[in-house]
Write a protein that holds these residues in place. Structure first.
Motif, PDB file in Angstrom:
ATOM      1  N   SER A 106       0.753  -1.140  -0.073  1.00  0.00           N
ATOM      2  CA  SER A 106      -0.212  -0.150  -0.118  1.00  0.00           C
ATOM      3  C   SER A 106       0.848   1.295  -0.098  1.00  0.00           C
ATOM      4  O   SER A 106       0.824   2.067   1.008  1.00  0.00           O
ATOM      5  CB  SER A 106      -0.968   0.021   1.156  1.00  0.00           C
ATOM      6  N   SER A 107       1.672   1.473  -0.847  1.00  0.00           N
ATOM      7  CA  SER A 107       2.636   2.479  -1.228  1.00  0.00           C
ATOM      8  C   SER A 107       1.978   3.727  -1.965  1.00  0.00           C
ATOM      9  O   SER A 107       2.787   4.300  -2.616  1.00  0.00           O
ATOM     10  CB  SER A 107       4.020   1.981  -1.655  1.00  0.00           C
ATOM     11  N   THR A 108       0.560   3.968  -1.708  1.00  0.00           N
ATOM     12  CA  THR A 108       0.155   5.057  -2.347  1.00  0.00           C
ATOM     13  C   THR A 108       0.197   5.296  -3.777  1.00  0.00           C
ATOM     14  O   THR A 108      -0.181   4.264  -4.645  1.00  0.00           O
ATOM     15  CB  THR A 108       0.478   6.429  -1.602  1.00  0.00           C
ATOM     16  N   HIS A 109       1.001   6.243  -4.314  1.00  0.00           N
ATOM     17  CA  HIS A 109       1.092   6.536  -5.690  1.00  0.00           C
ATOM     18  C   HIS A 109       1.988   5.640  -6.415  1.00  0.00           C
ATOM     19  O   HIS A 109       2.109   5.542  -7.730  1.00  0.00           O
ATOM     20  CB  HIS A 109       1.535   7.902  -6.080  1.00  0.00           C
ATOM     21  N   GLU A 133      -4.286   7.658  -7.800  1.00  0.00           N
ATOM     22  CA  GLU A 133      -4.042   8.617  -9.012  1.00  0.00           C
ATOM     23  C   GLU A 133      -4.191   8.104 -10.188  1.00  0.00           C
ATOM     24  O   GLU A 133      -3.877   8.553 -11.392  1.00  0.00           O
ATOM     25  CB  GLU A 133      -2.644   9.231  -8.770  1.00  0.00           C
ATOM     26  N   ILE A 134      -4.563   6.790 -10.293  1.00  0.00           N
ATOM     27  CA  ILE A 134      -4.719   6.182 -11.746  1.00  0.00           C
ATOM     28  C   ILE A 134      -6.187   6.068 -12.109  1.00  0.00           C
ATOM     29  O   ILE A 134      -7.080   6.181 -11.400  1.00  0.00           O
ATOM     30  CB  ILE A 134      -4.050   4.703 -11.760  1.00  0.00           C
ATOM     31  N   MET A 139      -6.746   0.521 -13.625  1.00  0.00           N
ATOM     32  CA  MET A 139      -7.080  -0.408 -12.627  1.00  0.00           C
ATOM     33  C   MET A 139      -7.587  -1.807 -13.201  1.00  0.00           C
ATOM     34  O   MET A 139      -7.085  -2.751 -12.700  1.00  0.00           O
ATOM     35  CB  MET A 139      -8.170   0.298 -11.905  1.00  0.00           C
ATOM     36  N   GLN A 140      -8.443  -1.716 -14.101  1.00  0.00           N
ATOM     37  CA  GLN A 140      -8.935  -2.852 -14.632  1.00  0.00           C
ATOM     38  C   GLN A 140      -7.664  -3.784 -15.450  1.00  0.00           C
ATOM     39  O   GLN A 140      -7.684  -4.890 -15.487  1.00  0.00           O
ATOM     40  CB  GLN A 140      -9.725  -2.538 -15.827  1.00  0.00           C
ATOM     41  N   THR A 271     -15.082  12.023  -9.064  1.00  0.00           N
ATOM     42  CA  THR A 271     -14.757  10.872  -9.274  1.00  0.00           C
ATOM     43  C   THR A 271     -13.117  10.911  -9.420  1.00  0.00           C
ATOM     44  O   THR A 271     -12.550   9.872  -9.973  1.00  0.00           O
ATOM     45  CB  THR A 271     -15.353  10.315 -10.440  1.00  0.00           C
ATOM     46  N   ASN A 272     -12.653  11.817  -8.753  1.00  0.00           N
ATOM     47  CA  ASN A 272     -10.928  12.150  -8.675  1.00  0.00           C
ATOM     48  C   ASN A 272     -10.230  11.645 -10.037  1.00  0.00           C
ATOM     49  O   ASN A 272     -10.595  12.223 -11.328  1.00  0.00           O
ATOM     50  CB  ASN A 272     -10.406  11.077  -7.610  1.00  0.00           C
ATOM     51  N   PHE A 273      -9.446  10.589 -10.131  1.00  0.00           N
ATOM     52  CA  PHE A 273      -8.875  10.324 -11.496  1.00  0.00           C
ATOM     53  C   PHE A 273      -9.393   8.911 -12.002  1.00  0.00           C
ATOM     54  O   PHE A 273      -8.748   8.499 -13.099  1.00  0.00           O
ATOM     55  CB  PHE A 273      -7.489   9.885 -11.248  1.00  0.00           C
TER      56      PHE A 273
END
Length: 286
Positions: A106-109, A133-134, A139-140, A271-273
């Motif tokens: 879980s290292s964020t970005h 940030e993706i 993600m898919q 919806t952010n990124f």
């Protein structure tokens, strides 16, 4: 698909969710509640059917290693489901101590592509919390191509930054005024507002807008995303637990109830990124 929640309300029991994320006291940052080993034991005993995950997302110092080693051994005896980690010292301690508890990278970005996820999977991480940030498409791609078990945070306030310095205290000290633990600041160019919290760990920065990812749950379900994460901070307590229940029903119905998305438009349309790529451009001098 399972639902993990990170609540800000300490309760004896947590209904409807499949699991709970608890931030370990003194070894976690950017959470609204921190839990001791004894509190974690109590929550686990009171929620025997829930998956319990512990968050250890602090940058670790040399003096943290020995006490954390003892804590990790204690957690390992509890038979919890997993440990979220930021600092790779946790990964190394897990190997050195031959612990059985599964790890969540879980290292964020940094969690932003399937090849790196596969690398961490080979190093012993069962899970990965994908970067915020993706895009949904990215993600898919990770979920489809990675051997690691992916998690996606779909609801919550975006964490922007963290500093070990006591920035709020310093600010009020310079002004000669009494310190507040939390303030809201506005960025001059974008007019975006940010929540700035200070506690014993340091200073947290959150965007003052709740990310509403209810519209992407169906897409994540269709690529067999195993976990989604809902965080309570920024949402009214009653609304949050209603959201958890409704999300559970929504998933149980195989994501066919579009009324669910309409209902939670009240959380806003940010919806952010998920649908917006981050593009870096080199600015020419002059």
């Amino acid at each position: 698909m399972k639902i993990l929640i990170e609540p800000i309300t300490k309760k004896d029991k947590y209904e409807d969710s499949d699991g709970i994320i608890l931030a370990l006291k003194d070894y976690s940052v950017q959470s609204m509640n921190y839990y001791t080993i004894d509190e974690i034991k109590t929550i686990k005993d009171n929620n025997p059917t829930k998956e319990i995950f512990i968050s250890i997302n602090k940058n670790l110092m040399n003096e943290d290693i020995e006490p954390l080693s003892n804590i990790l051994k204690e957690l390992d005896k509890l038979n919890i489901t997993g440990i979220f980690f930021y600092d790779t010292a946790v990964l190394e301690l897990h190997r050195e101590l031959d612990l059985k508890t599964d790890l969540v990278w879980s290292s964020t970005h940094m969690v932003n592509n399937y090849k790196t996820c596969n690398y961490y999977n080979e190093k012993g991480c069962k899970y990965a919390l994908l970067g915020k940030e993706i895009t949904l498409e990215e993600m898919q791609e990770i979920i489809t191509n990675s051997s690691i078990t992916s998690m996606v945070e779909v609801i919550g306030l975006p964490s922007v930054a963290f500093s070990k310095r006591k920035l709020v205290s310093n600010f009020y000290s310079d002004l000669g005024k009494k310190k507040k633990d939390s303030i809201i600041i506005e960025e001059k160019m974008t007019k975006e507002k940010y929540i700035v919290n200070e506690d014993s760990n340091g200073t947290d920065f959150f965007l003052d807008r709740v990310v509403n990812g209810t519209s992407i749950i169906k897409d994540l379900y269709n690529v067999d995303c195993k976990y989604i994460v809902l965080r309570e901070y920024g949402i009214d307590k009653d609304t949050f637990y209603e959201l958890v229940k409704d999300t559970k029903d929504y998933i149980s119905n195989k994501c066919t109830d579009e009324g669910y998305i309409d209902k939670y438009k009240k959380l806003g349309d940010f919806t952010n990124f998920f649908f917006k790529k981050t593009i870096y451009k080199v600015k020419k001098n002059g």
